[in-house]
Design a protein around this motif. Structure first.
Motif, PDB file in Angstrom:
ATOM      1  N   ARG A 144       0.823  -1.212   0.000  1.00  0.00           N
ATOM      2  CA  ARG A 144       0.000   0.000   0.000  1.00  0.00           C
ATOM      3  C   ARG A 144       0.860   1.267   0.000  1.00  0.00           C
ATOM      4  O   ARG A 144       0.419   2.328  -0.437  1.00  0.00           O
ATOM      5  N   ARG A 145       2.091   1.187   0.485  1.00  0.00           N
ATOM      6  CA  ARG A 145       2.974   2.347   0.419  1.00  0.00           C
ATOM      7  C   ARG A 145       3.418   2.614  -1.020  1.00  0.00           C
ATOM      8  O   ARG A 145       3.634   3.759  -1.398  1.00  0.00           O
ATOM      9  N   ARG A 146       3.530   1.538  -1.815  1.00  0.00           N
ATOM     10  CA  ARG A 146       3.915   1.696  -3.209  1.00  0.00           C
ATOM     11  C   ARG A 146       2.727   2.069  -4.090  1.00  0.00           C
ATOM     12  O   ARG A 146       2.879   2.760  -5.085  1.00  0.00           O
ATOM     13  N   ASN A 147       1.536   1.590  -3.716  1.00  0.00           N
ATOM     14  CA  ASN A 147       0.346   1.839  -4.524  1.00  0.00           C
ATOM     15  C   ASN A 147      -0.863   1.986  -3.603  1.00  0.00           C
ATOM     16  O   ASN A 147      -1.272   1.020  -2.946  1.00  0.00           O
ATOM     17  N   PRO A 148      -1.453   3.186  -3.558  1.00  0.00           N
ATOM     18  CA  PRO A 148      -2.607   3.401  -2.673  1.00  0.00           C
ATOM     19  C   PRO A 148      -3.798   2.507  -2.996  1.00  0.00           C
ATOM     20  O   PRO A 148      -4.729   2.409  -2.194  1.00  0.00           O
ATOM     21  N   ALA A 149      -3.784   1.854  -4.171  1.00  0.00           N
ATOM     22  CA  ALA A 149      -4.911   0.983  -4.520  1.00  0.00           C
ATOM     23  C   ALA A 149      -5.060  -0.167  -3.539  1.00  0.00           C
ATOM     24  O   ALA A 149      -6.157  -0.748  -3.408  1.00  0.00           O
ATOM     25  N   TRP A 150      -3.988  -0.519  -2.817  1.00  0.00           N
ATOM     26  CA  TRP A 150      -4.058  -1.618  -1.838  1.00  0.00           C
ATOM     27  C   TRP A 150      -4.797  -1.205  -0.572  1.00  0.00           C
ATOM     28  O   TRP A 150      -4.882  -1.981   0.368  1.00  0.00           O
ATOM     29  N   GLN A 151      -5.329   0.014  -0.555  1.00  0.00           N
ATOM     30  CA  GLN A 151      -6.179   0.448   0.550  1.00  0.00           C
ATOM     31  C   GLN A 151      -7.662   0.257   0.233  1.00  0.00           C
ATOM     32  O   GLN A 151      -8.509   0.514   1.089  1.00  0.00           O
ATOM     33  N   ARG A 152      -7.957  -0.203  -0.965  1.00  0.00           N
ATOM     34  CA  ARG A 152      -9.348  -0.407  -1.327  1.00  0.00           C
ATOM     35  C   ARG A 152      -9.929  -1.611  -0.578  1.00  0.00           C
ATOM     36  O   ARG A 152      -9.202  -2.574  -0.283  1.00  0.00           O
ATOM     37  N   PRO A 153     -11.234  -1.570  -0.274  1.00  0.00           N
ATOM     38  CA  PRO A 153     -11.857  -2.664   0.490  1.00  0.00           C
ATOM     39  C   PRO A 153     -11.665  -4.038  -0.136  1.00  0.00           C
ATOM     40  O   PRO A 153     -11.449  -5.024   0.574  1.00  0.00           O
ATOM     41  N   VAL A 154     -11.702  -4.120  -1.477  1.00  0.00           N
ATOM     42  CA  VAL A 154     -11.572  -5.428  -2.112  1.00  0.00           C
ATOM     43  C   VAL A 154     -10.186  -6.010  -1.871  1.00  0.00           C
ATOM     44  O   VAL A 154     -10.028  -7.238  -1.674  1.00  0.00           O
ATOM     45  N   ASN A 155      -9.156  -5.175  -1.864  1.00  0.00           N
ATOM     46  CA  ASN A 155      -7.807  -5.660  -1.601  1.00  0.00           C
ATOM     47  C   ASN A 155      -7.613  -6.002  -0.128  1.00  0.00           C
ATOM     48  O   ASN A 155      -6.859  -6.917   0.216  1.00  0.00           O
ATOM     49  N   LEU A 156      -8.296  -5.259   0.756  1.00  0.00           N
ATOM     50  CA  LEU A 156      -8.255  -5.595   2.182  1.00  0.00           C
ATOM     51  C   LEU A 156      -8.948  -6.938   2.427  1.00  0.00           C
ATOM     52  O   LEU A 156      -8.495  -7.741   3.262  1.00  0.00           O
ATOM     53  N   TRP A 157     -10.033  -7.158   1.710  1.00  0.00           N
ATOM     54  CA  TRP A 157     -10.726  -8.453   1.845  1.00  0.00           C
ATOM     55  C   TRP A 157      -9.831  -9.583   1.356  1.00  0.00           C
ATOM     56  O   TRP A 157      -9.808 -10.671   1.941  1.00  0.00           O
ATOM     57  N   PHE A 158      -9.051  -9.319   0.297  1.00  0.00           N
ATOM     58  CA  PHE A 158      -8.106 -10.325  -0.194  1.00  0.00           C
ATOM     59  C   PHE A 158      -7.058 -10.630   0.878  1.00  0.00           C
ATOM     60  O   PHE A 158      -6.655 -11.787   1.066  1.00  0.00           O
ATOM     61  N   LEU A 159      -6.595  -9.603   1.603  1.00  0.00           N
ATOM     62  CA  LEU A 159      -5.661  -9.821   2.715  1.00  0.00           C
ATOM     63  C   LEU A 159      -6.309 -10.704   3.781  1.00  0.00           C
ATOM     64  O   LEU A 159      -5.677 -11.634   4.298  1.00  0.00           O
ATOM     65  N   GLY A 160      -7.576 -10.410   4.118  1.00  0.00           N
ATOM     66  CA  GLY A 160      -8.271 -11.222   5.129  1.00  0.00           C
ATOM     67  C   GLY A 160      -8.392 -12.662   4.707  1.00  0.00           C
ATOM     68  O   GLY A 160      -8.218 -13.588   5.529  1.00  0.00           O
ATOM     69  N   LEU A 161      -8.687 -12.882   3.417  1.00  0.00           N
ATOM     70  CA  LEU A 161      -8.780 -14.263   2.921  1.00  0.00           C
ATOM     71  C   LEU A 161      -7.432 -14.967   3.025  1.00  0.00           C
ATOM     72  O   LEU A 161      -7.344 -16.132   3.462  1.00  0.00           O
ATOM     73  N   ALA A 162      -6.357 -14.277   2.626  1.00  0.00           N
ATOM     74  CA  ALA A 162      -5.027 -14.893   2.657  1.00  0.00           C
ATOM     75  C   ALA A 162      -4.609 -15.240   4.083  1.00  0.00           C
ATOM     76  O   ALA A 162      -4.084 -16.328   4.353  1.00  0.00           O
ATOM     77  N   VAL A 163      -4.826 -14.306   5.023  1.00  0.00           N
ATOM     78  CA  VAL A 163      -4.420 -14.533   6.416  1.00  0.00           C
ATOM     79  C   VAL A 163      -5.173 -15.731   7.011  1.00  0.00           C
ATOM     80  O   VAL A 163      -4.567 -16.628   7.625  1.00  0.00           O
ATOM     81  N   HIS A 164      -6.472 -15.791   6.805  1.00  0.00           N
ATOM     82  CA  HIS A 164      -7.251 -16.819   7.496  1.00  0.00           C
ATOM     83  C   HIS A 164      -7.254 -18.149   6.765  1.00  0.00           C
ATOM     84  O   HIS A 164      -7.411 -19.206   7.397  1.00  0.00           O
ATOM     85  N   ALA A 165      -7.021 -18.112   5.456  1.00  0.00           N
ATOM     86  CA  ALA A 165      -6.809 -19.377   4.755  1.00  0.00           C
ATOM     87  C   ALA A 165      -5.509 -20.018   5.216  1.00  0.00           C
ATOM     88  O   ALA A 165      -5.437 -21.243   5.456  1.00  0.00           O
ATOM     89  N   THR A 166      -4.469 -19.189   5.369  1.00  0.00           N
ATOM     90  CA  THR A 166      -3.181 -19.697   5.866  1.00  0.00           C
ATOM     91  C   THR A 166      -3.320 -20.167   7.309  1.00  0.00           C
ATOM     92  O   THR A 166      -2.706 -21.178   7.719  1.00  0.00           O
ATOM     93  N   MET A 167      -4.112 -19.455   8.091  1.00  0.00           N
ATOM     94  CA  MET A 167      -4.340 -19.868   9.484  1.00  0.00           C
ATOM     95  C   MET A 167      -4.964 -21.260   9.552  1.00  0.00           C
ATOM     96  O   MET A 167      -4.558 -22.112  10.365  1.00  0.00           O
ATOM     97  N   LEU A 168      -5.940 -21.533   8.681  1.00  0.00           N
ATOM     98  CA  LEU A 168      -6.577 -22.856   8.681  1.00  0.00           C
ATOM     99  C   LEU A 168      -5.589 -23.942   8.259  1.00  0.00           C
ATOM    100  O   LEU A 168      -5.608 -25.061   8.787  1.00  0.00           O
TER     101      LEU A 168
END
Length: 528
Positions: free
Chosen positions: A121-145
């Motif tokens: 997100r520091r390189r590209n503000p587009a990573w602050q969009r909700p869809v990209n944040l949701w992608f982060l949530g999916l990655a974190v919790h898929a890895t957690m499982l």
């Protein structure tokens, strides 16, 4: 049960934003203590969540640490994420049980993925969009499982089957909400900081200046604010000035003041000169620079006041000195003209003396004519507003009408002057006037056709290169022979050449058919 656990951890994260705001408001991100304090803050929230977990099996617990640690990495960066992850991992090891490895791996991957997205997100503000944040949530919790597969036996599969769907449905949106809350908070903090900086700059520009400044309402002339320099200049305190209006300090009428303020508010004018009244009753001349500032609900004027009283006094003295100089120059021209007229009168008296030989009378007439030409120049200068400039075209016209010829025979000679009005300063006008006079006197006095028959045209003009020319052209029906123009042994010819050298000019005799003589010169300095 997992829903209650999620609600509990979201409440902790909301409380976390309050603490984060306090730290962010007081410390810059570049400060090393920022990462330390935010890391400890996220670690505390993670520890509180781990103290009240959902127990799936002995030693196997679940809480909101994945959200907390990924938020720490995404919001605060690697240093804070490392501190929070280290403390929560140490505590999870301390708790022990069958889920230690899975719990520590979850802590590590959550902090690591959050940090990865921090750099994205520091390189590209587009990573602050909700869809990209949701992608982060999916990655974190898929890895957690996936980390749950490190549980002994088939316990990991059992965990995934029991809570996997709920984790993937609820935890990513919860992370998105929390991260958006943090991002909004960061934006508000930045906006607040920018406003504070702007306010600081404004106060510094307004207050820390030596020039008096007033903020005015152009609608009614009220003084809205005044800086310390204005207080020092006018003598009233700031509170007193803010209860006053411009009519209280300006000597103009209220109607005139409001009209001038409307001009400033509409950007028609921004510079004014007034007389302002101080508290002690004294008056000062001031220059006021007013700029309109458009606010959401009205327009105000930012006015800078400069005391020009001393400047005005100097200007008054200079104008007085200039008037004295003009009067002196005018008096000089007047006296010179009168003295020259006196000399001409004496010459005329000498000419009336019957004992004066005819040869001497002829010389005296020529000398008297020269004196008359000089007197004419001084008379025209005396009548001019600018005493250093002479309308030379006008001089030529007057000279052509009044020139007395040698022997009194040139009165019927026709002389026309052609050219636009051109002005010359005295440095050029004096010698040039004598040159023209000498040439005319010689042409009219020595023409073989007789002065009554000759027709002359004087052309005075400036060419495209800035060179001035005065031409003497014969416009009569017969050619004219002028002895002085054909010989180098002539007093008049030598006199004209000497005068031409004074203005860095030249004179040509008989340069073209019917052109008897031409004077050429150029001048330096101001143009006409």
């Amino acid at each position: 049960m997992i829903i209650l656990d999620l609600v509990h951890n979201i409440a902790l994260l909301v409380a976390l934003t309050v603490g984060y705001e306090q730290i962010h408001t007081r410390l810059k991100r570049e400060n090393p203590f920022f990462s330390l304090l935010t890391g400890l803050l996220f670690a505390c929230v993670g520890l509180v969540g781990m103290m009240t977990p959902m127990v799936f099996a002995p030693g196997v617990i679940y809480d909101g640490r994945s959200i907390v640690l990924s938020a720490a990495g995404y919001i605060c960066g690697p240093a804070a994420a490392f501190i929070a992850a280290s403390i929560t991992a140490a505590y999870r090891i301390y708790l022990g049980g069958a889920g230690v490895l899975a719990g520590v791996l979850t802590i590590i991957e959550s902090a690591a993925l959050g940090t990865l997205f921090f750099f994205l997100r520091r390189r590209n503000p587009a990573w602050q969009r909700p869809v990209n944040l949701w992608f982060l949530g999916l990655a974190v919790h898929a890895t957690m499982l996936l980390c749950q597969l490190t549980l002994p036996g088939s316990l990991g599969i059992s965990v995934i089957r029991s809570i996997g769907v709920w984790v993937m449905l609820l935890y990513p949106p919860a992370l998105v909400v929390i991260l958006l809350l943090f991002l909004k908070q960061q934006e508000l903090i930045r906006t607040k900081s920018d406003l504070h900086t702007s306010e600081t700059w404004y106060r510094s520009l307004f207050e820390d200046t030596f020039a008096p400044r007033l903020i005015l309402n152009p609608a009614d002339g009220r003084i809205l604010d005044a800086n310390q320099a204005a207080v020092n200049f006018y003598g009233w305190s700031r509170d007193e000035l803010c209860t006053m209006g411009v009519p209280d300090i300006n000597t103009l009428s209220k109607e005139e003041i409001l009209e001038e303020m409307r001009s400033a508010a509409e950007n028609k004018r921004n510079y004014f000169e007034f007389r302002h009244r101080l508290k002690d009753g004294s008056l000062r001349d001031v220059a006021v620079f007013s700029s309109a500032v458009q606010l959401p609900d009205r327009t105000i004027l930012n006015s800078v006041i400069i005391d020009i009283t001393e400047q005005k006094e100097v200007e008054t003295r200079l104008m007085h000195a200039l008037r004295q100089k003009d009067s002196l120059l005018q008096e000089v021209h007047h006296r010179v003209r009168n003295n020259l007229a006196l000399i001409a009168s004496l010459i005329d008296l000498q000419l009336e003396d019957t004992d004066t030989p005819d040869r001497e009378k002829s010389g005296l007439k020529i000398t008297g004519s020269r004196v008359h030409a000089l007197s004419m120049i001084h008379n025209l200068l005396y009548q001019n507003e600018d005493l250093s400039l002479l309308n030379f075209t006008q001089f030529l016209r007057v000279l052509a009408e009044t020139l007395p010829a040698a022997g009194g025979k040139a009165g019927s000679a026709g002389i026309e002057v052609h050219g636009k009005d051109l002005t010359l300063d005295v440095h050029y006008a004096m010698p040039l006037g004598l040159m023209v006079h000498e040439l005319l006197l010689t042409i009219l006095g020595e023409s073989d056709d007789g002065p009554g028959n000759i027709r002359l045209r004087i052309d005075f003009y400036r060419d495209t290169e800035g060179v001035y020319h005065i031409g003497f052209r014969n416009t009569g029906e017969t050619s004219t022979s002028i002895p002085m123009l054909n010989t180098d042994k002539s007093l008049s010819r030598e006199l004209v050449k000497q005068l031409a050298s004074q203005i860095n000019g030249s004179i040509d005799f008989l340069p073209e058919p019917d052109l008897l003589a031409r004077i050429s010169f150029s001048r330096s300095g101001e143009g006409i």
